[in-house]
Each structure stands twice: as structure tokens, then as C-alpha cells.
Design a protein around this motif. Sequence first.
Motif, PDB file in Angstrom:
ATOM      1  N   GLN A   1       1.013   4.135  -2.938  1.00 39.44           N
ATOM      2  CA  GLN A   1       0.685   5.548  -2.706  1.00 39.44           C
ATOM      3  C   GLN A   1       1.836   6.472  -3.091  1.00 39.44           C
TER       4      GLN A   1
ATOM      5  N   ASP B   1       0.832  -1.209   0.000  1.00 36.32           N
ATOM      6  CA  ASP B   1       0.000   0.000   0.000  1.00 36.32           C
ATOM      7  C   ASP B   1       0.865   1.257   0.000  1.00 36.32           C
TER       8      ASP B   1
ATOM      9  N   PRO C   1      -7.377   4.237   5.217  1.00 37.75           N
ATOM     10  CA  PRO C   1      -6.042   4.599   4.739  1.00 37.75           C
ATOM     11  C   PRO C   1      -4.982   4.026   5.671  1.00 37.75           C
ATOM     12  N   TRP C   2      -3.868   3.568   5.115  1.00 35.76           N
ATOM     13  CA  TRP C   2      -2.860   2.906   5.932  1.00 35.76           C
ATOM     14  C   TRP C   2      -2.324   3.802   7.042  1.00 35.76           C
TER      15      TRP C   2
END
Length: 402
Positions: free
Chosen positions: A46, A42, A168-169
Motif C-alpha cells: 500500500q 500488505d 483493509p489491513w
Amino acid sequence: MRKEIVVKNESKSLNSSTVLLMAVSAAIVVANINYIQPIEADIASQFHLANAVVGAVAMITQLGYAFGLLLIVPMGDIMNRRTLIMRLLILAIISALLAFLAPNIWVYAAASLLIGITSVAPQVIIPYAGFLAPDGQRGQVLGNVLSGLLVGVLLSRTVSGVLASVLPWQAVYLIAAILIGLLWLVLWKKLPQDPVAVRKTTYRALIKTVPQLVKRYPVLRASAVNGFVIFGASNIFWATLVFYLKHQYGWGSREAGLLALLGVTGVLAAPLIGRLADRFRPRTIIGWGLVLSTVAYGVFALFGTHLAGLIIGIVILDLGTQFGQVANQTRVQSIDPKASSRFNSVFMFGYFMGGAMGSFFGNLLWGFAGWAGVCGLGVVLLVIGFYAHFVHYPRVVRVANK
């Protein structure tokens, strides 16, 4: 003239509720350094990065932890350990918030380094628990506290992976900061006062003694090398699992996190391993850890393309890691209580340097040689561990029954 550490009060008291609190504390704080593993894909997506770059950031976290062990944990031998733990928790909260707010990979990398450095509180708690433990129960107490440490590693991967699949991470780090803040409030009321009244030495003089301890005790060197191998082999697998799952099954961070729950076998086994370390030679148990880890990689190499093989290998690998860590901690903490923080610092420095190298080179081999390269790297590292344990350090016993 060298200044010596003076202990005015050597009374020890440690009840089951205090051990549980220490285990929970270790779990919550150590989780910070493992949140990155299931969300590497992830982060790479991003920030538009190659997998190897994110692997390097994961390595930075482990390196930060290793140097925190080397430079901060020894302070537990010269200052109030309760105060040191509380201050480290405050810094850990700040670091997690920085990772949550990071606008780019450079800030996130800096935050990752700080997360590693400031998450060493469990490595102050562990020798503190060993110091407070009654004679003859040190292995059992350390096994219980270390089971908390393993729970933190285990649940950090699961929580991180599952949360990143729905949020969201970055939210992972916000939740981490909140949890550590709550922990700080509990420890402020419940953590025992340090019974050691006086430590007459300076930080500079203390740090200078660390190389002397390494030189003096072969058993300490042997444990540090073994920790490097055991945790390095573990991180080679866990740092590359999310990429393998994506390649093999099209899965992501959620599935990687859920597979981490299989490590519960190691959690359940930790107290038993601690009792075995009190009853038998820890060196023998460390050998079992090397064997189990090697068997795990054999399973990964031969049957890892099947989910059942992957599951069996994970269970065996986590058991091998726990056998090695608990037994090594038991023999290291049995050398000299007055230097317990420094002994733990040296051992865990080797341990997390292995973890850092495992994360980096695991990702590197994945990019060049895929799953076969990852498994081959794990086996090569463990062969080195067998050589060190059975050939280079065959008789490093310097403490009774160790």
C-alpha cells in the motif's frame, strides 16, 4: 537518605477466576504489538515500500514496547497497580485508533511506536499476579497468566492475517481498539484492588534503583540475556514467515496467520511448564527452551522447504519460547516481591529488545540471503544464548532452589 518502599498490607488473595481474567487481559493487550507481522507485505504494497522498511517499522513497535517496559512498568512498584493498568489501556485504545487512521507510513510508524509503549499493561499484570499468588504456586499462576499472553501473540497473528485477507489491513487496529475498550469496562468492575497501601518513594528515585538491581542480581542479568535470545530467535522466524510463504508457495497474510495457530501447543504447555518451574530448577527448564529453539531452526534449515517441516518447526519453536519465558519469569518474580515490577521490567526489556532486533535483522537477512540467511541468523543467536547460559552465567543462583 534513600527512601524505601513500605508495604502496609501484604495480604494475598487470588482465585481462579481472577487468574483467568488476568490471562485474558494479557492476551487482548499484547496482541497489539504483533498485528503487524502477518500484514507486513500488505503494508509494504500500500505504501510502496521495500520489505526491509516495513521490517524497521515492526522493530519500532518492539522498541517502543521495550522502552515502555523500562520506563513505565517500574511505576507498578510505587503507585496503585490497578490504576496504572486502567490508564495504560486508555492510551492503548488511542494508539490503535491512530494506526487505523494513519494516512501514510510516517503516521503509521508513529502510531506503531505508541502502540509498543502503551501495550505494556500485561507486564504490570504479570508481577501483580505473582505478588498476589500464594507461596508455592507462583510458577503455576504465572504459567496460566503467561499462557494468556501467548494466546494473545498467537491469535493476534491469526486474526490479523485472516482479517487482512478480506478487509483493509487498517481494520485490524479498529477491532483492536474496540476489544480493549470492552476489556477496560470489565476490568473496571472485576480487577482486584491493589493490597499495597503505601510506597514511599519518587519515580526518579525508583528509576535510579533499576541499574542497581541489575548490578546486584546476576540471575536478573542472566534472565534478561536469555529472554533477548529466546524471543529474538522467535521473531526472526515470525517477522520473515509471510515473505517466505509468498516466495515458496505464493501464499499471503491469511496463510501466515493460520500457521500461527500451531502455537496452541505452547499455550497448552504453559501451565505445565509453570508447575515444572515450581518443582524443578527454572534454570534447567530454560536450558530446555534453548535446546528446543535450536532444534526448531535445524528443522527449518533442513526441511523448511516442505510444509510438514515448517509445521513441525513452528510447534517446536513455540514450545522453546514458552519454556524460556515461563521459567525466566518464575525465577525473576521469586527474587523480591517489593521490586517485582522492576525485575519484570528489566527481564522484559531484554526480551523485547531481542524481539526488535530479531524482526529487523531477520528482514534484513531475508533480503540479502533468503531463507538460508534467516535460519543461519537464528542459529547464531541461539549459540550466543548457549554460551551465556552455560558458560558466562553457569552459577547465578541467588534465591532458594533457583
